[in-house]
Design a protein around this motif. Sequence first.
Motif, PDB file in Angstrom:
ATOM      1  N   THR A  24       2.545  11.224  -8.656  1.00  0.00           N
ATOM      2  CA  THR A  24       1.804  11.670  -9.832  1.00  0.00           C
ATOM      3  C   THR A  24       1.107  13.000  -9.560  1.00  0.00           C
ATOM      4  O   THR A  24       1.157  13.913 -10.386  1.00  0.00           O
ATOM      5  CB  THR A  24       0.763  10.613 -10.224  1.00  0.00           C
ATOM      6  OG1 THR A  24       1.402   9.356 -10.282  1.00  0.00           O
ATOM      7  CG2 THR A  24       0.144  10.948 -11.558  1.00  0.00           C
ATOM      8  N   HIS A  25       0.473  13.099  -8.406  1.00  0.00           N
ATOM      9  CA  HIS A  25      -0.214  14.348  -8.068  1.00  0.00           C
ATOM     10  C   HIS A  25       0.738  15.528  -8.065  1.00  0.00           C
ATOM     11  O   HIS A  25       0.462  16.574  -8.625  1.00  0.00           O
ATOM     12  CB  HIS A  25      -0.855  14.228  -6.678  1.00  0.00           C
ATOM     13  CG  HIS A  25      -2.254  13.713  -6.733  1.00  0.00           C
ATOM     14  ND1 HIS A  25      -2.890  13.176  -5.644  1.00  0.00           N
ATOM     15  CD2 HIS A  25      -3.147  13.651  -7.740  1.00  0.00           C
ATOM     16  CE1 HIS A  25      -4.107  12.808  -5.982  1.00  0.00           C
ATOM     17  NE2 HIS A  25      -4.282  13.079  -7.255  1.00  0.00           N
ATOM     18  N   ASP A  83       0.831  -1.202   0.000  1.00  0.00           N
ATOM     19  CA  ASP A  83       0.000   0.000   0.000  1.00  0.00           C
ATOM     20  C   ASP A  83       0.863   1.248   0.000  1.00  0.00           C
ATOM     21  O   ASP A  83       0.568   2.214  -0.688  1.00  0.00           O
ATOM     22  CB  ASP A  83      -0.923   0.017   1.224  1.00  0.00           C
ATOM     23  CG  ASP A  83      -2.152  -0.853   0.995  1.00  0.00           C
ATOM     24  OD1 ASP A  83      -2.220  -1.458  -0.087  1.00  0.00           O
ATOM     25  OD2 ASP A  83      -2.985  -0.936   1.899  1.00  0.00           O
ATOM     26  N   ASP A 137       3.347   6.308  -5.080  1.00  0.00           N
ATOM     27  CA  ASP A 137       3.186   6.449  -6.519  1.00  0.00           C
ATOM     28  C   ASP A 137       2.115   7.498  -6.839  1.00  0.00           C
ATOM     29  O   ASP A 137       2.317   8.386  -7.677  1.00  0.00           O
ATOM     30  CB  ASP A 137       2.811   5.082  -7.103  1.00  0.00           C
ATOM     31  CG  ASP A 137       2.855   5.100  -8.610  1.00  0.00           C
ATOM     32  OD1 ASP A 137       3.712   5.819  -9.151  1.00  0.00           O
ATOM     33  OD2 ASP A 137       2.022   4.416  -9.233  1.00  0.00           O
ATOM     34  N   ILE A 138       0.985   7.389  -6.155  1.00  0.00           N
ATOM     35  CA  ILE A 138      -0.102   8.343  -6.394  1.00  0.00           C
ATOM     36  C   ILE A 138       0.334   9.758  -6.008  1.00  0.00           C
ATOM     37  O   ILE A 138       0.108  10.717  -6.749  1.00  0.00           O
ATOM     38  CB  ILE A 138      -1.363   7.936  -5.601  1.00  0.00           C
ATOM     39  CG1 ILE A 138      -1.909   6.608  -6.134  1.00  0.00           C
ATOM     40  CG2 ILE A 138      -2.437   9.018  -5.697  1.00  0.00           C
ATOM     41  CD1 ILE A 138      -3.073   6.060  -5.351  1.00  0.00           C
ATOM     42  N   ILE A 172       1.934   2.122  -3.448  1.00  0.00           N
ATOM     43  CA  ILE A 172       0.883   2.768  -4.244  1.00  0.00           C
ATOM     44  C   ILE A 172       0.693   4.208  -3.786  1.00  0.00           C
ATOM     45  O   ILE A 172       0.559   5.129  -4.594  1.00  0.00           O
ATOM     46  CB  ILE A 172      -0.458   2.016  -4.096  1.00  0.00           C
ATOM     47  CG1 ILE A 172      -0.264   0.538  -4.404  1.00  0.00           C
ATOM     48  CG2 ILE A 172      -1.493   2.604  -5.038  1.00  0.00           C
ATOM     49  CD1 ILE A 172      -1.498  -0.280  -4.135  1.00  0.00           C
TER      50      ILE A 172
END
Lengths: 223, 420
Positions: free
Chosen positions: B13-14, B3, B9-10, B6
């Motif tokens: 990107t943001h 988790d 990673d998120i 992820i």
Amino acid sequence: MNLILETKNINKYFLEPVKFHVLKDISIQLQRQEFVSIMGKSGCGKSTLLYILSTMDTNYDGELIIDGQNMSNQTKDDLARIRNEKIGFIFQFHYLLPEFTVLKNVMLPALKLGKDDANTIKKNALEKLDILGIADQANKKASRLSGGQKQRVAIARSIINNPKIIMGDEPTGNLDSKNSEIVFDVLRKLSAELDMSMLIVTHDHDFAKKTDRIIEMEDGFIL
Amino acid sequence: MKDLFIILDISKTHLLAKKKQTAVAALGVTFGIGMFIIMMSFMTGLNELLDGLVLNRTPHVQIYNKTAPTETQPSDRYFDVLNNLNYIHSIKPKSRLERIHNALPILSELKKNDQVKGATPQATCKVFYLAGSNNLNGVISGIEVKEEVRLFNFKDYIVDGDVNSLIKKKNSILLGAGVAKKLSLSVGDKIQVVNTKGANFSLSIGGIYQSGLAEVDDIQSYVNLKMAQQILGAGGNYISRIHVKLNDINDAVPISTLIKNLYDVEALDIKKANAQFDTGSDIRTLISYVVSITLLIVAGFGIYNILNMFIYEKMNDIAILKATGFTGKDVMYIFIVQALVIGMLGGVLGIGLGYGVSLIIDEIPFVTEALPTIKTYPINYDPLFYVTGITFALISTFLAGYLPARKAQKLDPVEIIRGQ
Ligand SMILES: Nc1ncnc2c1ncn2[C@@H]1O[C@H](COP(=O)(O)OP(=O)(O)OP(=O)(O)O)[C@@H](O)[C@H]1O
Ligand SMILES: [Mg+2]
């Protein structure tokens, strides 16, 4: 008989701006592999019902049972896990993460589920995109797609984890009749092959006629 | 673990998707922290300068001979006070020498005390400075140069020539800047001084002494202790003052009381000697605390606001993530990570900004008569400001990410979607 989803006397009120009884004694049942469409006039409460059935709205009276589990006993984290694993949801306004690529949008629920490694997930995601005819858009940012394309990405995302139930809020609303037919065929095939049930809100009579059963709604009631 | 990956990673990107917004948010932090560091460095730099100005050169305890009337007058001993009312007009102190009685033993006792950093003897004599037809009133103090330099930064006040000339040449003098100006003398010149008894001494100017206080510089000069004793016509045990520097300035009062009780001398502690200065210094410290807290609060609100907006713009994403199965906690971590990255980035840049501007200020010339050793604006490079700055950046960005994310964590995804 093999129930996947059942509701008992679901009632919902909106309190703002005035108290408003949106859903009235909704009791429905959905069988495994059943393909059901929900029809009704605009504003009769279809989206509201679907949000409750998908556990995204917990503010209602009555009982919701999914796959034998009563949802009223679940914590928010449990509900999130159930949504992730068992429910695929297609929003009326697609709702993609605009800053992520199409591929990432489809992959994220599977990454969260964590059953497969990233490579397998990527392969699966591309497969689903291919089924919906938008594999060529995979590396574009989601915000750069047309409305119809976005809708198909949303459908691909909803099926990535092979959920038990797919709920769609007018998933073909933005599509031409050819693509709409493709989506119907995809959903139909999934329900048969992968043991999925479909609960699809639609205004499209042709679409509805092809489903196993039509639930009619009016003013918050099931007819 | 999975988790976390992820979530990172998120977050990445943001942050990268809206580079401009990320940069603006980070710059908000940079500016706030940078300002804090600059203000604190400059303000406390000035404060330290002012404190140092007085504290560095002022002895913590000054010991000299008592000139006060005897407390118990002979009449009081003879006619006991309980039954009689003794009243004497115009009591005068007994005439005493200016030298401290038993100065050398006192000095060596003091040096043994481990609360004492050092003690220096001085012999002071009144003189006339002669140069040509001019003569000026003055005071010459005999000192132990090395100790004065070590304990009281004496070297800082020698603006011209060499402080060590006193050691190298017995008849060398460090002449007060005011005297030098009035008599138009400079380093290397000779000066005649006349003591109170009329004896004449020829001294050579080894340096110019400038304290920054005109009334001092107009009369005060320094020579070697031995030389002063010679001018006084006194022996090697003639010492009129002892200056004590302690390891901890807060011991000044108790130590001076102790000295007064042990020896027959007067001891003046720095608190009494510099009462006004002490108050001023306290108030300056208070002001700098108030200013620093204010700066932090203002910076904190700025950071909080910018980041809050940054997060609220992502509310839709929160709803989508939750709808597709991310838990409230996942979502919260995603936004905390972003906030902290911005805080870290902005904070590090802020430290850079603060340090950079401090360096620049440190180069700006600042010349004043009163402070002969100061050439540029003073800056205090206390690492504490930098640590406080970055800690504060991280705390305020953490809160700015945490508070809205915690709210979003509790909401049903649909409540966010409907709220749009
Ligand atoms: N947040 C809200 N507060 C108050 N009333 C609401 C809210 N959301 C929806 N409603 C009302 O509830 C009713 C049902 O809304 P819902 O969105 O479920 O309709 P729908 O059947 O999905 O319509 P459509 O086919 O146009 O999508 C409508 O009358 C709407 O005005
Ligand atoms: Mg609707």
